[in-house]
Scaffold this active site. Structure first.
Site, short mmCIF file in Angstrom:
data_model
loop_
_atom_site.label_atom_id
_atom_site.label_comp_id
_atom_site.label_asym_id
_atom_site.label_seq_id
_atom_site.Cartn_x
_atom_site.Cartn_y
_atom_site.Cartn_z
N GLY A 1 2.85 6.09 8.99
CA GLY A 1 4.42 6.23 8.74
C GLY A 1 5.37 5.13 9.15
O GLY A 1 6.33 5.06 9.12
N ASP B 1 -1.07 -7.30 1.45
CA ASP B 1 -0.23 -6.06 1.49
C ASP B 1 1.33 -6.12 1.60
O ASP B 1 2.02 -6.24 2.77
CB ASP B 1 -0.79 -5.33 2.86
CG ASP B 1 -0.24 -3.68 2.74
OD1 ASP B 1 0.39 -3.43 1.74
OD2 ASP B 1 -0.55 -3.22 3.57
N SER C 1 4.25 1.74 8.31
CA SER C 1 3.91 0.98 7.46
C SER C 1 5.21 0.74 6.56
O SER C 1 5.95 1.37 6.34
CB SER C 1 2.86 1.79 6.34
OG SER C 1 1.54 1.62 6.85
N GLY C 2 4.89 -0.67 6.31
CA GLY C 2 5.96 -1.31 5.40
C GLY C 2 7.27 -1.85 6.39
O GLY C 2 8.02 -2.53 5.97
N HIS D 1 0.89 -1.06 0.08
CA HIS D 1 0.22 0.10 -0.05
C HIS D 1 0.79 1.36 0.08
O HIS D 1 0.44 2.38 -0.28
CB HIS D 1 -1.06 0.08 1.12
CG HIS D 1 -0.71 0.43 2.58
ND1 HIS D 1 -0.39 -0.53 3.53
CD2 HIS D 1 -0.05 1.55 2.99
CE1 HIS D 1 0.11 0.31 4.56
NE2 HIS D 1 0.28 1.45 4.15
N1 ARG Z 1 -1.40 2.49 7.29
C1 ARG Z 1 -0.48 2.97 7.99
C2 ARG Z 1 0.89 3.78 7.45
O1 ARG Z 1 0.73 3.64 5.93
C3 ARG Z 1 0.08 2.05 9.28
C4 ARG Z 1 -1.10 1.91 10.26
C5 ARG Z 1 -0.77 1.12 11.27
N2 ARG Z 1 -1.81 1.20 12.16
C6 ARG Z 1 -1.87 0.71 13.41
N3 ARG Z 1 -2.86 1.06 14.28
N4 ARG Z 1 -1.05 -0.32 13.81
O2 ARG Z 1 1.59 4.10 8.01
#
Ligand code: ARG
Length: 863
Positions: free
Chosen positions: A811, A719, A813-814, A664
């Site tokens: 932030g 993902d 993510s990944g 994503h």
């Molecule tokens: N989608 C988010 C990103 O792009 C990560 C979110 C993770 N959220 C959580 N509550 N663990 O950084």
């Protein structure tokens, strides 16, 4: 532990009541009954033919008497010979004993020339001291006859302290008496003052400790011994030989004698420290608060490697210190760089503290406090108030000393001693005064404590908050929420459970979600009891009950493989989805056999490609407060930047040129084509976003981005993405790959796991500049699917802390979700994917389950 003891006990019993296996196997001829047969045979000697009766009588003493006498004489002779052999060969066998010691010459002033062993003054004095020591030894019958040699190694101030070692050659049976005589200070001193008519020099406080004989050779070999004197107002540094370009020598003993001016003490800091990983026989460094390497004066023993942020500052109690490096035949480590300087000796510590509140710390906090110190703080708050002391950090741990006895270093308040490394705690008084005492003994020091005192109203100790029985104040919502917030759990006692909670047998209230999730949430397991399978049954992960005997039998009786996954023995079984497959095609019944240090596959393929998941620093900082990472703590963490936007996503290094991240992150928007590799830059070995130019950072462009084609931007299923670096990175202390789990790798519910990233530190908040870390728990898949209203697919896993407050966020993510497996090796369990807000109660973070996509990663990258 309990079951261990039981096992031992039954084993002992067995050896008492049952013949041992050897006994049972012994041939019958060794049994007492057969000895009778032998006697019987001897008696038979008497039965001579009757016709020879006369002849026999004439022969004088009966033949059996002769035989018996000869036998007795022979036995006696062999006994004497045996005793003599034992006496001369073993009891009298000479053994070498070495002692390290020091003594005080009270009527002499120290002069600089005594520091240098090549000056005539040193030679003169050491000759005299040596003669005195020899005289002392001579006058003691348990010591004198065995003394071989004494060498004076150094002098220091106070008036003059002389350091020496002595060698003795003693028959084995006298060794203990020698040890006792040498350990008895009283006898050593008395001999000088009373027995000797003409002491060469007046001496006192003569002490000696058993030492390692190898010090004799090394004290004659000066190739690795150094002497340094602190210069007023200057910092002196020293390193291991060859540092940092070549490893320190093997089989070496190096010593650094550190000195400061009279009435000063020494502050020594290891700036970088990297020696062989700790084990029983590994290389190590020892620091002594003395010039002779004796155990009672050792301050610390160090091995392994420490991150730069770890506090490795040590203080002496006098103006001398000794640093010693002992190495074995193996290893190639860089060693250390250290600095030292002198400080005026602290006259007093502690004192009177007055006011509403204030702070105080152990001496030289956060450095390791000096040995031999006693401080008293008398704290007084206004007379209408009460006082409490809160220890925010507390480290007074002595190796080998149980923390319930506090016999060495401790803090004492109201007749209670505190030591060890307890989590932060509060001690309250029911009047306006409190006395805090600090004591350190002569060996092993720690970093001490940081404390504050506060005045409080006796009627309301925690205004607007809940008061733990320990005196700590916590916010009211934490009371009876199912989570222990007071260290003594007093916030979870005597609660009325709400309808969303159930009552554990121990009285705690826990969220209903946690019933029967396979994790002991109550602490007494009562949340897992009602859902138990009948006796002699095993509970599958899907809730099904099967017979215990069906577990680990090579057949998937549960239907989800959970009965065949967690088997201890690596047994070759027929291959299933849940069995680890060796390269030779054989399948193993053991869970997670990869890189666990044991060869499970006959072709060893489970232990190949295991140069991953290991941190460069074997030690981690104990500093609490904040979730800042250490430099080098997560060397696989990558920061992905987009030109003009800065940090956008995290990623993990899995080989020298491949990263794993979330699909994503690379979705195109109407404005930006995030799928375009040229937009991105990867920063490896990064710790602080504001210091991307550090020499520890490796910056790389991205050659290509491969997102999983099955990624669904609505459900976030699949993902995952892999990124190829434009050029490979070099592995360093701050850049190293993480291990990828096999597709059968199990990360069970309840397991502690770490997530790291520079994401927002609060929902909707700004990103962090220092890499953050958080410890969270794997949550049961079925349970999580309920919590997350059916949005969880097999490619996802839920990990979080359901109290809320700890989670990944925007932030992150990944970025990596890593689990510490056997051999302290870390595996990439997940990739930060999505969540419902951040860190909300009962809303865990959702991660891409890497094991489910292991084969896809291999297809794309070959890793
Ligand atoms: N989608 C988010 C990103 O792009 C990560 C979110 C993770 N959220 C959580 N509550 N663990 O950084």
């Amino acid at each position: 532990m309990h079951s261990d003891r039981f096992l031992k006990c039954t084993m002992d019993e067995e050896s008492i009541f049952w013949p041992s296996r050897e006994e049972m196997a012994r041939p019958d001829s060794f049994h007492p009954s057969t000895l009778q047969d032998v006697n019987g045979l001897e008696e038979g000697v008497e039965f001579l033919p009757t016709m020879n009766a006369k002849k026999v009588e004439k022969r004088g003493p009966k033949r059996w008497v002769v035989v018996t006498t000869a036998l007795i004489v022979f036995l006696l002779l062999s006994l004497i010979v045996g005793l003599l052999v034992w006496h001369f060969k073993y009891r009298r066998a000479p053994v070498q004993k070495v002692y390290n010691g020091h003594l005080v010459v009270p009527n002499l002033d120290f002069i600089d020339a005594y520091e240098n062993s090549s000056t005539p003054e040193f030679t003169m004095l050491s000759k005299k001291v040596k003669e005195t020591i020899e005289e002392i030894y001579r006058s003691h019958s348990a010591i004198g006859p065995y003394h071989k040699e004494t060498v004076i190694t150094a002098f220091s101030e106070g008036s003059v302290i002389a350091y020496y070692w002595s060698v003795f050659i003693v028959p084995a049976y006298r060794a203990e008496a020698l040890d006792n005589a040498m350990a008895d200070k009283q006898s050593l001193i008395q001999t000088v003052t009373y027995k000797s008519r003409n002491p060469v020099l007046q001496v006192k406080s003569v002490v000696a400790f058993p030492a390692d004989p190898s010090i004799i050779e090394s004290s004659r070999d000066n190739s690795c011994s150094f002497a340094l004197h602190a210069k007023e107002g200057e910092i002196t540094s020293f390193t291991t030989p060859g540092f940092p370009n070549s490893p320190y020598p093997n089989n070496a003993r190096c010593t650094w004698v550190l000195r400061a001016d009279a009435n000063s003490i020494i502050s020594l800091t290891f700036k970088t420290f990297d020696v062989e990983r700790c084990s029983e026989k590994s290389d190590f460094i020892k620091v002594y608060n003395s010039l002779s390497p004796v155990e009672p004066h050792s301050l610390v023993k160090l091995c392994g490697s420490y991150p730069p942020s770890y506090n490795l500052t040590f203080l002496s109690s006098q103006n001398v210190m000794l640093v010693m490096l002992i190495t074995n035949a193996e290893g190639r480590n860089p060693g250390f760089k250290a600095e030292f300087f002198q400080l005026p000796k602290m006259k007093i510590c502690g004192g009177t503290l007055k006011g509403e509140s204030g702070v105080f710390t152990s001496p030289y906090y956060p450095a390791h406090y000096p040995p031999n110190m006693d401080c008293v703080w008398d704290i007084e708050v206004p007379s209408t108030k009460n006082v409490k002391v809160r220890f925010n950090v507390f480290y007074m741990l002595e190796p080998g000393i149980p923390v319930n006895s506090c016999t060495k270093d401790y803090v004492e308040i109201k007749n209670t001693k505190y030591c060890g490394e307890p989590p932060s705690f509060v001690v309250a008084s029911n009047n306006n005064k409190i006395r805090v005492q600090f004591h350190s003994d002569q060996s092993y020091t720690d970093t001490g404590f940081s404390a504050e005192f506060l005045s409080y109203d006796s009627s309301d100790p925690c205004p607007g908050k809940f008061t733990c029985n320990t005196g700590r104040c916590i916010v009211k919502t934490m009371r009876c929420d199912g989570w222990v917030d007071c260290t003594d759990a007093s916030d979870e006692r005597s609660c009325n459970c709400t309808e969303n909670q159930f009552r554990c047998n121990n009285g705690w209230c826990k969220p209903r979600f946690w019933l029967c999730d396979g994790v002991n949430d109550c602490g007494d397991n009562s949340d897992e009891l009602q859902c138990k399978c009948p006796d002699k049954n095993f509970k599958c992960s899907n809730g099904k009950c099967i017979l215990d005997t069906q577990k680990c039998d090579g057949t998937d009786d549960c239907g989800d493989g959970s009965d065949e996954g967690k088997c201890d023995r690596a047994q070759s079984v027929s291959c299933k989805d849940y069995t680890y497959k060796c390269r030779n095609g054989l399948c193993m019944s053991k869970t997670n056999p990869e890189c666990d240090g044991k060869k499970d596959c006959t072709d060893n393929s489970d232990e190949e490609n295991c140069d991953c998941g290991i941190r460069s620093y074997s030690k981690q900082s104990r500093i609490v407060g904040g979730l800042n990472s250490e430099v080098g703590e997560w060397p696989w963490q990558v920061s992905l930047h987009v030109k003009g936007q800065g940090h956008i996503c995290g990623a993990s290094l899995v080989s020298d040129k491949w990263l794993v991240s979330a699909a994503h992150c690379f979705q195109d928007t109407s404005q930006i084509r995030y799928s375009d590799a040229t937009l991105w830059t990867a920063f490896l070995g990064l710790h602080d976003q504001s210091n991307r130019n550090s020499e520890k950072v490796q910056e790389r462009s991205i050659k290509r981005i491969i997102s999983n084609t099955l990624f669904n931007d609505y459900t976030y299923d699949y993902d995952i993405a892999v990124l190829e670096l434009q050029s490979p990175v070099t592995f360093t202390t701050t850049v190293r790959p993480i291990c990828l789990p096999d597709s059968t790798h199990d990360f069970p519910a309840g397991k502690d796991i770490w997530v790291t990233g520079w994401g927002a530190t609060s929902e909707g908040g700004a990103g962090a500049t220092i890499l953050q870390k958080a410890e969270i728990r794997v949550i049961n898949q079925t349970m999580c699917n309920t919590l997350m209203t059916g949005q969880i697919t097999p490619r996802m896993m839920c990990v979080g802390v359901l109290t809320g407050g700890i989670d990944a966020c925007q932030g992150d993510s990944g970025g990596p979700l890593v689990s510490v497996e056997s051999n302290s090796r870390l595996f990439l369990a997940g990739v930060v994917s999505w969540g419902d807000g951040c860190a909300q109660r009962n809303k865990p973070g959702i991660y891409t389950r890497v094991s489910k996509l292991r084969d896809w990663i291999r297809q794309q990258t070959g890793v």
